[in-house]
Design a protein around this motif. Structure first.
Motif, PDB file in Angstrom:
ATOM      1  N   ARG A 125      -3.039  -1.780   3.134  1.00  0.00           N
ATOM      2  CA  ARG A 125      -3.553   0.065   2.904  1.00  0.00           C
ATOM      3  C   ARG A 125      -2.081   0.637   2.777  1.00  0.00           C
ATOM      4  O   ARG A 125      -2.442   1.687   2.843  1.00  0.00           O
ATOM      5  CB  ARG A 125      -4.772   0.295   3.585  1.00  0.00           C
ATOM      6  CG  ARG A 125      -5.506   1.370   3.722  1.00  0.00           C
ATOM      7  CD  ARG A 125      -6.128   1.832   2.243  1.00  0.00           C
ATOM      8  NE  ARG A 125      -6.434   2.906   2.010  1.00  0.00           N
ATOM      9  CZ  ARG A 125      -6.862   3.221   0.864  1.00  0.00           C
ATOM     10  NH1 ARG A 125      -7.200   2.991  -0.135  1.00  0.00           N
ATOM     11  NH2 ARG A 125      -7.556   4.794   0.312  1.00  0.00           N
ATOM     12  N   TRP A 126      -1.500  -0.264   3.500  1.00  0.00           N
ATOM     13  CA  TRP A 126      -0.415   0.627   4.743  1.00  0.00           C
ATOM     14  C   TRP A 126       0.794   0.841   3.352  1.00  0.00           C
ATOM     15  O   TRP A 126       1.631   2.535   3.347  1.00  0.00           O
ATOM     16  CB  TRP A 126       0.476   0.113   5.725  1.00  0.00           C
ATOM     17  CG  TRP A 126      -0.789   0.179   6.414  1.00  0.00           C
ATOM     18  CD1 TRP A 126      -0.546  -0.932   7.327  1.00  0.00           C
ATOM     19  CD2 TRP A 126      -0.841   1.264   7.888  1.00  0.00           C
ATOM     20  NE1 TRP A 126      -1.001  -0.852   8.592  1.00  0.00           N
ATOM     21  CE2 TRP A 126      -1.971   0.672   8.870  1.00  0.00           C
ATOM     22  CE3 TRP A 126      -1.335   2.779   7.428  1.00  0.00           C
ATOM     23  CZ2 TRP A 126      -2.573   1.514   9.585  1.00  0.00           C
ATOM     24  CZ3 TRP A 126      -1.951   3.225   8.411  1.00  0.00           C
ATOM     25  CH2 TRP A 126      -2.407   2.873   9.861  1.00  0.00           C
TER      26      TRP A 126
ATOM     27  N   HIS B  94      -1.783  -4.464   7.217  1.00  0.00           N
ATOM     28  CA  HIS B  94      -2.374  -4.310   6.011  1.00  0.00           C
ATOM     29  C   HIS B  94      -2.199  -3.532   5.278  1.00  0.00           C
ATOM     30  O   HIS B  94      -1.243  -2.744   5.468  1.00  0.00           O
ATOM     31  CB  HIS B  94      -3.662  -3.177   7.056  1.00  0.00           C
ATOM     32  CG  HIS B  94      -5.185  -3.499   6.077  1.00  0.00           C
ATOM     33  ND1 HIS B  94      -5.221  -2.497   5.335  1.00  0.00           N
ATOM     34  CD2 HIS B  94      -5.907  -4.306   6.856  1.00  0.00           C
ATOM     35  CE1 HIS B  94      -6.389  -3.121   4.733  1.00  0.00           C
ATOM     36  NE2 HIS B  94      -7.068  -3.771   5.890  1.00  0.00           N
TER      37      HIS B  94
ATOM     38  N   ARG C 214       1.913   5.170   8.821  1.00  0.00           N
ATOM     39  CA  ARG C 214       1.741   4.066  10.474  1.00  0.00           C
ATOM     40  C   ARG C 214       1.711   4.577  11.236  1.00  0.00           C
ATOM     41  O   ARG C 214       0.962   4.501  12.080  1.00  0.00           O
ATOM     42  CB  ARG C 214       1.878   2.270   9.412  1.00  0.00           C
ATOM     43  CG  ARG C 214       1.361   1.491  10.640  1.00  0.00           C
ATOM     44  CD  ARG C 214       2.088   0.234  10.514  1.00  0.00           C
ATOM     45  NE  ARG C 214       3.458  -0.251  10.834  1.00  0.00           N
ATOM     46  CZ  ARG C 214       3.972  -0.745  10.713  1.00  0.00           C
ATOM     47  NH1 ARG C 214       3.861  -2.143   9.893  1.00  0.00           N
ATOM     48  NH2 ARG C 214       5.443  -0.814  11.146  1.00  0.00           N
TER      49      ARG C 214
ATOM     50  N   THR D 197     -11.310  -5.186   6.888  1.00  0.00           N
ATOM     51  CA  THR D 197     -10.542  -5.546   7.731  1.00  0.00           C
ATOM     52  C   THR D 197     -12.460  -6.192   8.658  1.00  0.00           C
ATOM     53  O   THR D 197     -11.834  -7.587  10.050  1.00  0.00           O
ATOM     54  CB  THR D 197      -9.844  -4.968   9.383  1.00  0.00           C
ATOM     55  OG1 THR D 197      -9.077  -4.064   8.510  1.00  0.00           O
ATOM     56  CG2 THR D 197      -9.543  -6.053   9.092  1.00  0.00           C
TER      57      THR D 197
ATOM     58  N   ILE E  84      -8.809   0.954   5.825  1.00  0.00           N
ATOM     59  CA  ILE E  84      -8.573  -1.252   7.392  1.00  0.00           C
ATOM     60  C   ILE E  84      -9.679  -0.495   7.295  1.00  0.00           C
ATOM     61  O   ILE E  84      -9.830  -2.311   7.507  1.00  0.00           O
ATOM     62  CB  ILE E  84      -7.343   0.247   7.724  1.00  0.00           C
ATOM     63  CG1 ILE E  84      -6.295   0.010   7.312  1.00  0.00           C
ATOM     64  CG2 ILE E  84      -7.239  -0.608   8.870  1.00  0.00           C
ATOM     65  CD1 ILE E  84      -5.120   1.205   7.868  1.00  0.00           C
TER      66      ILE E  84
ATOM     67  N   ASN F  24      -3.742  -4.054  13.008  1.00  0.00           N
ATOM     68  CA  ASN F  24      -3.108  -4.446  11.585  1.00  0.00           C
ATOM     69  C   ASN F  24      -2.605  -3.245  10.675  1.00  0.00           C
ATOM     70  O   ASN F  24      -2.138  -2.967  10.355  1.00  0.00           O
ATOM     71  CB  ASN F  24      -4.468  -2.809  10.849  1.00  0.00           C
ATOM     72  CG  ASN F  24      -5.694  -5.039  10.520  1.00  0.00           C
ATOM     73  OD1 ASN F  24      -5.855  -5.616  10.006  1.00  0.00           O
ATOM     74  ND2 ASN F  24      -7.189  -4.048  11.719  1.00  0.00           N
TER      75      ASN F  24
END
Lengths: 380, 256
Positions: free
Chosen positions: A262-263, A260, A330, A376, A372, A257
């Motif tokens: 969220r990062w 994603h 990340r 996901t 995440i 991911n």
């Protein structure tokens, strides 16, 4: 029940005997380091006596928050881990690696920095910290290029572990299978037992050096009552974890991911200040700074704790590889929880919660990992 | 023996504190005097030799038309030009005028405002000429100054990290004052001071200016949660480095 005692049966000692243990460690030529109260926190520093321990204090932790509070009892180990970790001593934040100077002719002489004269004795090492030391061993000692200074300190250290009795809101060692019980990697392990009028410590022996040290101080064999009391302490601690990390499939979750959303979200909150990596007991990265004097006579190389949150960390010709906060956060989380497994055969996280408590804006890595996963689904 | 490099030290609008850091170098000052020819340094010597110079250290910001002309002349005479301190690299405390009308200040301070001829703004040296290196701090740090001079003499890149104060604070073993509840600028401020203030349980107030990648809106949000008001946030950002881009933008977001 305690595990089969290889180096001797569990013993019981009182506070006076713990004092004698600290004295004995000092007399054996070691520098004794343990928890002390300083700057409104419980940190690790040199101790001479049980009187230096933070008796009657505990901590209250939350992401981005830490406060000390008095306890109702006189427990000397009644708190969770603070801002320091033992890497400060085994893998110091700043150390000279070598120095060089011109000799009388036109040659150069190089000197390796000397090893520390006195070995350390650590008092109060928690199970998550034993695991962190074990992880740093893999990186700094057991790999193809051992860190000489680390090995010199590590191989001589005497470890008195402590089984945790007071987990923090930020603790999740149970999720990471790193605690709260100290299972290996110690010379002696204590469990603090407090009754209405009885203050004693169950002592488990983890090595021959531990057995010898214990033999030199007054102790008696532990009875069934003490053993079950100690088990109850650890059961209570396990049940009191303030955080939980779902580790099932976490390697694939993070590795699959990289894009994603969220990062982006966490990058808006992250200060890129590096605090999480500095307090993490397993983060091992360093940078080397080479400097010389104005007269061009001497030079030295100094190793300092570095962090994947600095731009210089990933700087190669042409610029930084990870120029955005998104890519740096990340990198930190994915390395810690996923790529570490490929690299060293273990997670880089021990569930101590320091990165949350000491994040100035309180970013909670268990929450980031959960977000995440929630958006996901775990790849099976 | 190779010819010594010629050093010049210049001053514009400033308090002289950064030049004093050079004079404060104690034992290292003798090494410096041995390593370079101090050709022009009015603060230290009345002997003032003509250019060109190998290395010019420039303190202070540009606040007059005369300054703006002189700095171009200094640049033309200098092989390397390094700015030292908050004034020279960002405009300094006197850049507060940039947020207001300078004629109001002049009228309030001077008995004869008509004697005063000044620019509307206080600007960093880099707004006028090319600068080879900017050393941060109010005042600059002695070790860092010697490192920069040594690096220029040796023809190497100076080791001056641009990450946050937190790196140095944690290496030093300080307990984070912000986590203890006190709003601190350390996470957005460049290292170099050695995290002096937090070592004495004081919050950082940003005297080394913004770090390489400051996320000031996120820090402001946490300051608000710790009880800081808009005005407090604006004022702390508008102290030593108020005219630096990141601090200016965030302080303006707290203007009204």
């Amino acid at each position: 029940m305690m595990e089969e005692a290889k180096h001797g049966p569990p013993a019981l000692i009182g506070p006076d005997d713990l004092e004698l243990l600290i004295q004995a460690l000092t007399h054996s030529g070691r520098q004794v380091v343990g928890p002390v109260l300083r700057d409104e926190a419980i940190v690790y520093d040199h101790i001479d006596s049980i009187a230096d321990l933070p008796a009657g204090w505990t901590d209250r932790q939350a992401p981005g928050h830490y406060t000390l509070e008095p306890r109702a009892d006189a427990a000397v180990f009644g708190y969770a881990v603070g801002p320091h970790s033992w890497k400060r001593f085994l893998h110091p934040p700043v150390q000279t690696v070598w120095s060089a100077s011109r000799d009388a002719g036109d040659g150069l002489g190089f000197d390796l920095a000397p090893d520390p004269a006195r070995p350390y004795a650590f008092v109060g090492v928690r199970a998550c910290e034993l695991r962190a030391i074990e992880i740093q061993d893999k990186v700094l000692r057991d790999g193809a290029t051992p860190d000489r200074a680390y090995v010199a300190r590590r191989d001589r250290v005497f470890i008195v572990a402590v089984n945790c009795s007071q987990p923090a809101e930020t603790c999740f060692c149970v999720s990471m299978d790193a605690g709260p019980r100290a299972k290996t990697g110690f010379d002696l392990a204590l469990t603090e037992l407090l009754d209405d009028d009885l203050h004693q410590f169950l002592v488990e022996i983890g090595s021959e050096a531990g057995a010898q040290m214990l033999a030199g101080i007054p102790h008696r064999q532990a009875d069934e009552t003490a053993l079950s009391q100690a088990n109850a302490v650890l059961e209570r601690t396990s049940a009191g974890m303030g955080r939980r990390m779902e580790t099932d499939g976490i390697k694939e979750l993070l590795q699959n991911n990289p894009d994603h959303p969220r990062w982006d979200d966490v990058a808006n909150r992250c200060l890129s200040c590096g605090n999480c990596t500095m307090v993490c007991p397993t983060c091992f990265c360093t940078t080397a700074e080479d400097t010389g004097d104005l007269a061009n006579r001497t030079a030295e190389r100094v190793q300092k704790w570095d962090s994947c949150f600095s731009l210089d960390f990933s700087y190669i010709r042409g610029g930084s590889v990870r120029s955005s906060t998104r890519s740096r956060y990340r990198q930190w989380l994915t390395h810690k929880l996923a790529n570490w497994i490929d690299q060293f055969g273990t997670s880089g996280c021990v569930g101590c919660g320091r990165c949350m408590t000491w994040c100035p804006v309180g970013i909670d890595l268990t929450e980031e990992a959960r977000a995440i996963r929630a958006e996901t689904g775990v790849p099976k | 023996m190779a010819k010594l490099s010629r050093l010049a030290v210049w001053k514009f609008a400033s308090c002289d504190g950064c030049q004093l850091t050079l004079l404060d170098c104690e034992d290292d000052l003798l090494d410096l005097a041995g390593a370079v020819d101090v050709a022009y340094f009015p603060e230290a010597s009345s002997k003032m030799a003509q250019g060109p110079y190998d290395l010019s250290l420039v303190e202070g910001s540009i606040t007059t038309a005369h300054d703006a002309e002189q700095i171009r002349d200094i640049r033309a005479q200098s092989k390397h030009l390094v700015t030292i301190g908050a004034c020279a690299t960002s405009g300094g405390i006197q850049a507060l005028r940039n947020f207001a009308d300078v004629s109001d200040f002049v009228a309030a301070v001077y008995a004869r405002p008509d004697y005063i001829d000044t620019l509307e703004t206080s600007t960093p040296i880099s707004a006028h000429v090319t600068v080879d290196f900017e050393l941060q701090g109010c005042p600059i740090d002695k070790r860092q100054l010697l490192e920069v001079i040594g690096a220029f003499l040796a023809g190497r890149k100076p080791v001056i990290p641009q990450y946050s104060v937190c790196f140095e604070c944690k290496r030093r073993g300080n307990t984070c004052v912000m986590v203890l509840g006190e709003p601190c600028l350390g996470p957005v401020t460049q290292a170099g001071c050695g995290a002096i203030c937090p070592a004495y349980r004081r919050a950082c107030y940003g005297c080394f200016g913004p770090m390489e990648a400051p996320n000031i809106p996120a820090l402001s949000e946490q300051w608000r949660q710790l009880g800081a008001g808009k005005r407090q946030i604006r004022d702390v950002l508008r102290t030593f480095y108020g005219w630096s881009d990141p601090f200016r933008r965030e302080s303006e977001a707290h203007d009204h």
